[in-house]
Design an enzyme around this catalytic site. Structure first.
Site, PDB file in Angstrom:
ATOM      1  N   GLU A 185       0.823  -1.216   0.000  1.00 41.48           N
ATOM      2  CA  GLU A 185       0.000   0.000   0.000  1.00 41.48           C
ATOM      3  C   GLU A 185       0.860   1.270   0.000  1.00 41.48           C
ATOM      4  OE1 GLU A 185      -2.690  -0.531   3.322  1.00 41.48           O
ATOM      5  OE2 GLU A 185      -4.047  -1.724   2.102  1.00 41.48           O
ATOM      6  N   GLU A 257      -7.021  -7.544  -1.331  1.00 37.32           N
ATOM      7  CA  GLU A 257      -7.710  -7.502  -0.042  1.00 37.32           C
ATOM      8  C   GLU A 257      -9.169  -7.102  -0.234  1.00 37.32           C
ATOM      9  OE1 GLU A 257      -5.825  -5.133   2.941  1.00 37.32           O
ATOM     10  OE2 GLU A 257      -3.859  -6.107   2.701  1.00 37.32           O
TER      11      GLU A 257
END
Length: 828
Positions: A185, A257
């Site tokens: 991320e 995710e």
């Protein structure tokens, strides 16, 4: 002694055979614009996150087995750097950090694996998995282009890669690993690091370093939509990823995710994401040409120990996942998604090879048709959150409920609708321990924490004429850091002790007496302590104990956020605010941790002198160690310890950490506790949060005690360090099992299955079999338009059995009932 050549050759052959026995055939992994290509075949893959440190090795086979039975192809996990290297070049790969064993369990189950090295992982984990000792290295800047960080990151990445290679865990070696991830991320924070050039150089260095590892499978980077290095696949994280596409046209669409729920903080209620909404998101993803989808989490687990939870994150990391914290199947989420997986996998070839065409049927209504080799498959989505829609396709009209997707594998018949749940709902309950009567059955003793060691400033690790930051000073070896000083005072006087801190909690002692305490609200790590104090004539001692409850794990430059009494000020304010004494730059003596931590009281060594007085122990006494002996609950059901009535502290069973406890912290009241509707986008922050439970209740009352921690045939030991002061005798052990099971929304022709699980618990009664139930929830349905025929059929088929299946036939129809929807409720 010389060994005959023939025997040597035989030993070589046997050794080779033994080495090959645990490895499968080599697998090639490539990719194109539509899918991962495994052994030359394009694949639709469904994966789920299971974090090995958040469970025990004994739990891994069952968790993985349930994941496979739930329709998953792969298991995904982060790698936890600070758990594996708690101190520089001192490694831990034992117990629940035995990562090779975990991947071998995945391989034994015949599943694929995704290795998310990071090594920054976020994960609601201390420092996002980065070891705090990195801060001690000169010139260190986290996650920017600098030699110290890149050297340490490459060292650890190479260590993990080599461990996987040595165990033949990569696909090309016959192992399960088909993808690996580097960084995590990073795209979310790149622009906030105040150095765009360094950030870009760093992320490209990450890709180059990873690709040099020569692991034979693709590398991925999630949430890296801008400035994507070559030779990596960028992927999506979030509640919904159907409208996201990768930055290049030659790579597949991967959802790393899909958040099945949300993590929980000590002051927050429980977040619930409905099975209908998750299924909607997954169906939309594959309708929009998705190829690999991973649930985060499929099993959330438990934050054992003190390094495994981010700031103010509870010990439970349940995450409302398809497998609950204890490894039990969460219904209907597990079963509803399993049915979806089956339908999606039945369409695999047409989804990864077929031509596709999107047709708008007006605002928020889209039909996607895939065609391949003379066959077709269709998705119909309705993105309205307030109305059902009729859609005519191929001469047939289909009712598409609001916020749902219907899947028609032949473009004619609906095989699955995301809003129509066909699997049972299970209500899990906490059962009393039947082995002994509690709390009377627990035998308690106690031991005071030796605070006297810290009540003067005469002994410590070092002294400094300033107030230092806690994490770097204590090297994160404990939640606690002592700040101690002294002053000479003429005569007696009263003051207000004022402390400004960036820690999470603080206790203040003056001349050996506790005079005040305070803690911060979640997310607001700057707060003050103001306590009245009295000084005597002569030398006075002030001891401040600063505590942390997990470390910052996310955001740009998160490692620079201070903790503790960094800079203060610390002052004694005189009466009416005059005549004060500034202690900020006094000589402060520092020491990390508590005496009981150094002595490892949680291990309950034979030489420890526990106290009891005819079975009685002091209660409501802060900074006290307590011990109780108990017998392990019988059976195989998950075990928890109920700590309602305790304050704040940490718990161990037989020397194994259960994590921090804080049942005295009450979850806040939030509007989302009073409304739940699966229709519309799920949120975990901001306005519009819904489907919360537990408002105004203890944030966490029950704490997981894995069966592997227990000794079945001998006494077990519970040790508590009670920091705040409470009554430990209220603690009790429970087992977790299905209480009520319900099948709702069954329609004619459906096979209705009820199950109490796998631990020998049987259905004791069928309580409701009715049409048109509109009041209550599973376990508390009030009925409506009862069907005596259905009740007789389910009672005959189910009572006394762990599981049963009954076909819904026309004979169940209730006279005068408008609804054809049948609801059944049974008790386990």
């Amino acid at each position: 002694m010389a060994v005959p050549l023939a025997l040597l050759l035989l030993l070589v052959v046997l050794r080779a055979a033994t080495a090959d026995a645990g490895a499968g055939a080599a697998t090639t992994v490539a990719y194109n614009d539509r899918a991962l290509v495994i052994n030359g075949e394009r694949r639709i893959l469904i994966s789920g996150s299971i974090h090995y440190p958040r469970s025990t090795p004994e739990m891994w086979p069952d968790l993985i087995k349930k994941a496979k039975e739930g329709g998953l192809d792969a298991i995904e996990t982060y790698v936890f750097w600070n758990g594996h290297e708690p101190r520089p070049r001192q490694y831990n790969f034992e117990g629940n950090y035995d990562i090779v064993r975990f991947f071998k369990e995945i391989q034994n189950a015949g599943m694929y694996a995704i290795l998310r090295i990071g090594p920054y992982i976020c994960g609601e984990w201390n420092y996002g998995g980065l070891p705090a000792w990195l801060r001690d290295i000169p010139g260190m800047q986290f996650r920017l282009h600098n030699e110290p960080f890149e050297r340490e990151m490459e060292n650890f990445t190479t260590l993990i890669v080599n461990k996987m290679k040595d165990a033949n865990m990569f696909a090309g070696q016959g192992g399960p690993i088909i993808l690996a991830q580097i960084e995590n991320e990073y795209g979310n924070i790149m622009g906030k690091l105040n150095n765009n050039e360094s950030a870009s150089q760093y992320i490209h260095w990450c890709a180059d370093m990873a690709n040099k590892q020569n692991i034979g499978v693709p590398w991925i980077m999630c949430q890296q939509d801008d400035d994507v290095p070559p030779h990596v696949i960028n992927t999506c994280n979030g509640f919904y990823c159907h409208d996201w596409f990768p930055n290049r046209t030659d790579i597949p669409k991967i959802w790393t995710e899909n958040w099945t729920g949300w993590f929980k903080a000590w002051d927050k209620p429980d977040f619930h994401r409905s099975a209908e909404d998750i299924a909607f998101a997954v169906a939309m993803f594959f309708q929009k040409r998705g190829s690999l989808q991973n649930y985060y989490m499929y099993h959330g687990g438990t934050n054992f120990g003190r390094t495994s939870g981010g700031p103010y994150i509870t010990t439970s990391y349940d995450y409302d996942a398809p497998l609950d914290e204890y490894g039990n199947i969460r219904q209907p989420k597990y079963g509803h998604l399993k049915n979806l997986h089956s339908v999606i996998k039945s369409m695999e070839k047409i989804l990864v090879h077929g031509e596709y065409n999107d047709t708008s049927y007006g605002k928020n209504i889209t039909v996607t048709k895939f065609t391949f080799d003379g066959s077709s498959a269709c998705f119909i989505n309705n993105q309205f959150d307030d109305r059902d829609i009729n859609v005519t396709l191929g001469g047939a009209t289909h009712l598409i409920p609001a916020w749902s997707v219907s899947i028609l594998p032949d473009c004619k018949t609906v095989a699955f609708n995301s809003a129509k749940i066909k699997t049972q709902t299970s209500v899990m309950v906490k059962k009393p321990n039947t082995v002994e009567k509690e709390p009377e059955g627990l035998k308690w003793s106690w031991m005071p924490e030796n605070l006297q060691l810290f009540m003067t400033d005469e002994r410590g690790s070092f002294k400094k004429n300033e107030l230092l930051e806690q994490i770097s000073t204590g090297t994160d070896q404990s939640d606690y850091l002592w700040y101690r000083t002294s002053l000479e005072h003429k005569g007696e006087a009263s003051y207000t002790l004022y402390v400004n801190t960036t820690g999470h909690e603080i206790y203040a002692f003056v001349n050996g007496k506790l005079v005040g305490q305070n803690h911060s609200a979640n997310g607001e790590f700057v707060f003050q302590l103001e306590s009245p104090v009295s000084l005597h004539s002569g030398k006075n001692y002030i001891s401040l104990l600063s505590g942390t409850v997990g470390l910052k794990n996310y955001g740009a430059l998160f490692e620079l956020m201070p903790a503790g009494i960094a800079g203060g000020p610390v002052k004694l304010i005189g009466t009416n605010g005059t005549g004060g004494i500034d202690l900020t730059n006094s000589s402060w003596t520092y020491m990390s941790g508590l005496a009981g931590e150094y002595r490892q009281i949680h291990l309950d060594k034979p030489e420890y002198r526990w106290q009891s007085h005819n079975g009685s122990i002091p209660v409501n006494r802060p900074f006290t160690w307590y011990k109780a002996t108990f017998d392990a609950p019988a059976g195989e059901e998950a075990v928890v310890v109920d700590l309602l009535g305790l304050g704040k502290g940490a718990a161990w069973v037989n020397g194994n950490s259960l994590g921090r406890y804080w049942p005295s912290y009450t979850a806040s009241e939030m509007p989302g506790c009073h409304v739940c509707d699966y229709r519309g986008k799920f949120k975990a922050e901001g306005d519009g949060i819904r489907c919360l439970t537990g408002c105004g209740e203890p944030s966490q009352r029950y704490y997981h005690v894995p069966r592997a921690f227990l000794r079945p045939a001998q006494p077990n030991t519970l040790v508590l360090f009670e920091e705040a002061g409470s009554d430990p005798t209220r603690a009790a052990f429970r087992t977790v099992a299905a209480g009520a099971v319900c099948a709702a929304a069954a329609e004619p022709g459906d096979d209705v299955t009820l199950s109490c699980g796998r631990h020998g618990r049987a259905i004791s009664s069928v309580d409701v079999a009715s049409f048109g139930v509109s009041r209550g929830s599973c376990g508390a349905y009030e009925g409506g338009c009862e069907s005596k025929a259905a009740l007789r059929a389910f009672t005959a088929a189910c009572v006394g059995k762990e599981a049963c299946t009954v076909r819904y036939t026309a004979a169940f129809a209730g006279a005068g009932c408008e609804s054809g929807v049948l609801t059944v409720q049974a008790t386990c």
